[in-house]
Motif scaffolding. Structure first.
Motif, PDB file in Angstrom:
ATOM      1  N   HIS A 146       0.792  -1.221   0.000  1.00 14.29           N
ATOM      2  CA  HIS A 146       0.000   0.000   0.000  1.00 14.29           C
ATOM      3  C   HIS A 146       0.835   1.288   0.000  1.00 14.29           C
ATOM      4  CE1 HIS A 146      -2.955  -2.963   1.620  1.00 14.29           C
ATOM      5  NE2 HIS A 146      -3.727  -2.313   0.782  1.00 14.29           N
ATOM      6  N   GLN A 147       2.123   1.184   0.223  1.00 16.00           N
ATOM      7  CA  GLN A 147       2.955   2.371   0.291  1.00 16.00           C
ATOM      8  C   GLN A 147       3.048   3.062  -1.078  1.00 16.00           C
ATOM      9  OE1 GLN A 147       3.542  -0.668   1.239  1.00 16.00           O
ATOM     10  NE2 GLN A 147       5.608  -1.416   0.796  1.00 16.00           N
ATOM     11  N   ARG A 148       3.132   4.349  -1.059  1.00 12.75           N
ATOM     12  CA  ARG A 148       3.069   5.173  -2.268  1.00 12.75           C
ATOM     13  C   ARG A 148       4.115   4.780  -3.308  1.00 12.75           C
ATOM     14  NH1 ARG A 148       0.916  10.259  -3.357  1.00 12.75           N
ATOM     15  NH2 ARG A 148       1.989  11.445  -4.978  1.00 12.75           N
ATOM     16  N   GLU A 149       5.296   4.427  -2.846  1.00 14.15           N
ATOM     17  CA  GLU A 149       6.391   4.148  -3.774  1.00 14.15           C
ATOM     18  C   GLU A 149       6.373   2.714  -4.311  1.00 14.15           C
ATOM     19  OE1 GLU A 149       7.900   3.239   0.383  1.00 14.15           O
ATOM     20  OE2 GLU A 149       6.623   4.746  -0.601  1.00 14.15           O
ATOM     21  N   PHE A 150       5.441   1.899  -3.851  1.00 12.57           N
ATOM     22  CA  PHE A 150       5.423   0.488  -4.251  1.00 12.57           C
ATOM     23  C   PHE A 150       4.853   0.337  -5.662  1.00 12.57           C
ATOM     24  CE2 PHE A 150       3.577  -3.673  -4.798  1.00 12.57           C
ATOM     25  CZ  PHE A 150       4.528  -4.520  -4.268  1.00 12.57           C
ATOM     26  N   ASN A 151       5.617  -0.288  -6.546  1.00  9.26           N
ATOM     27  CA  ASN A 151       5.164  -0.549  -7.914  1.00  9.26           C
ATOM     28  C   ASN A 151       5.637  -1.902  -8.430  1.00  9.26           C
ATOM     29  OD1 ASN A 151       3.692   1.880  -8.936  1.00  9.26           O
ATOM     30  ND2 ASN A 151       5.583   2.888  -8.252  1.00  9.26           N
TER      31      ASN A 151
END
Length: 334
Positions: free
Chosen positions: A65-70
């Motif tokens: 769920h973290q913003r930088e996770f892709n």
């Protein structure tokens, strides 16, 4: 005893499936699932999924769920899928081969069988969980109809309704794990006991195609009920056989006669194929068809030309050969 951590409140298919995967492994088979968002509680857990804001496999933390996770299966160098992973995909990426070996009671995770099952179970099962959890629509535009029962809905319905008290959330989460576990295990069992044996039959047929016909363009299956389309197209791509011109499949039917079918352009196609049987044969049957084809004991050719029938294996191969010649795809003098 090991402890698995995930978030409390409403549960979703991805963390339910992730927890099922972990509980399938020897090291976590008796692990309680601790559902909390309290960092101090989560710190007491040996592995944490779908909560905590950290993806760090070395620390056994699997949140997405973290913003930088892709991360995707492709970015992690595992499979060629670009869909952003959910907690289910993350756990599957790191533990999927062990899960499959454990559920099937296989001794090793290092085998071609595990590789095939790992890829197919992601494609057929886990991929959709990742996509849905990340809000990726299956198609563009409004749906033409509603699906009232999907894996996602079956899990979601185990959460209490808005006007119901969540009296026993842990029991409901356990029920959800059983739902996803049963469906995952049943699909895996099908792949292992039916899909893989069919793949081997198709592989054998492709390897022996020149023994059955000199052109190498006719694939003859020993078992007529074997599902062959998907396997043939995948094996053809894997072995880079596209330039070999595989054109027709010949196989027996349950009534004892034989079929010759034009190989489709993709596994989901029936009427769009590489070389329909000649137009002059289509819609005719029995003696009339036999006279047109020049082969006795023909049974039929479908009006679209995608498939025909003959009373014998040899006759079906002859029909395929005649079609290749008439369509200019092969010559016996070549």
């Amino acid at each position: 005893m090991a402890r698995i951590g995930t978030h409390d409140g409403k549960f979703h298919t991805d963390e339910v499936l992730a927890c099922f995967f972990l509980r399938s492994l020897e090291q976590y088979k008796n692990a309680p699932v601790i559902r909390s968002r309290n960092p101090e509680v989560l710190e007491t857990c040996d592995i944490v999924v779908d909560v905590g804001g950290v993806y760090d496999p070395k620390k056994l933390k699997f949140d997405h769920h973290q913003r930088e996770f892709n991360e995707t299966m492709k970015s992690l160098g595992t499979l060629d899928f670009d869909t952003k992973l959910s907690s289910a995909g993350l756990v599957y990426n790191h533990f999927g081969r062990e899960v499959i070996a454990s559920l099937l009671k296989l001794d090793s995770t290092q085998s071609p069988v595990i590789d095939v099952l790992y890829a197919k179970m992601y494609e057929n099962f886990v991929h959709a969980v990742d996509a849905i959890d990340n809000g990726i629509e299956q198609f563009d535009g409004p749906p033409r109809y509603k699906l009232s029962s999907t894996l996602n809905s079956r899990v979601g319905n185990l959460n209490p309704a808005w006007n119901q008290e969540d009296a026993n959330p842990e029991t409901q989460f356990d029920k959800a794990m059983k739902v996803v576990g049963r469906e995952f295990t049943e699909q895996l069992s099908y792949l292992f006991h039916s899909f893989l044996p069919a793949r081997q039959l198709v592989l054998d047929a492709i390897e022996n195609r020149e023994k059955n016909h000199i052109s190498g363009k006719i694939v003859v299956f020993a078992n007529g009920s074997c599902p062959w389309k998907e396997h043939l197209l995948e094996i053809e791509a894997e072995q880079k056989l596209q330039d070999k011109g595989l054109t027709y499949a010949v196989f027996g039917d349950k009534g004892g006669s034989w079929r010759v079918q034009a190989i489709p352009v993709d596994a989901n196609s029936t009427f769009e194929n590489r070389a329909p049987l000649p137009e002059a044969w289509r819609g005719f049957r029995d003696e009339k068809l036999s006279d047109i084809v020049g082969v006795p004991d023909c049974v039929f050719v479908h009006i679209s030309g995608f498939i025909g029938g003959h009373k014998t294996r040899e006759g079906a191969i002859q029909m395929a050969e005649k079609a290749l010649i008439l369509l200019g795809l092969w010559s016996p003098r070549a």
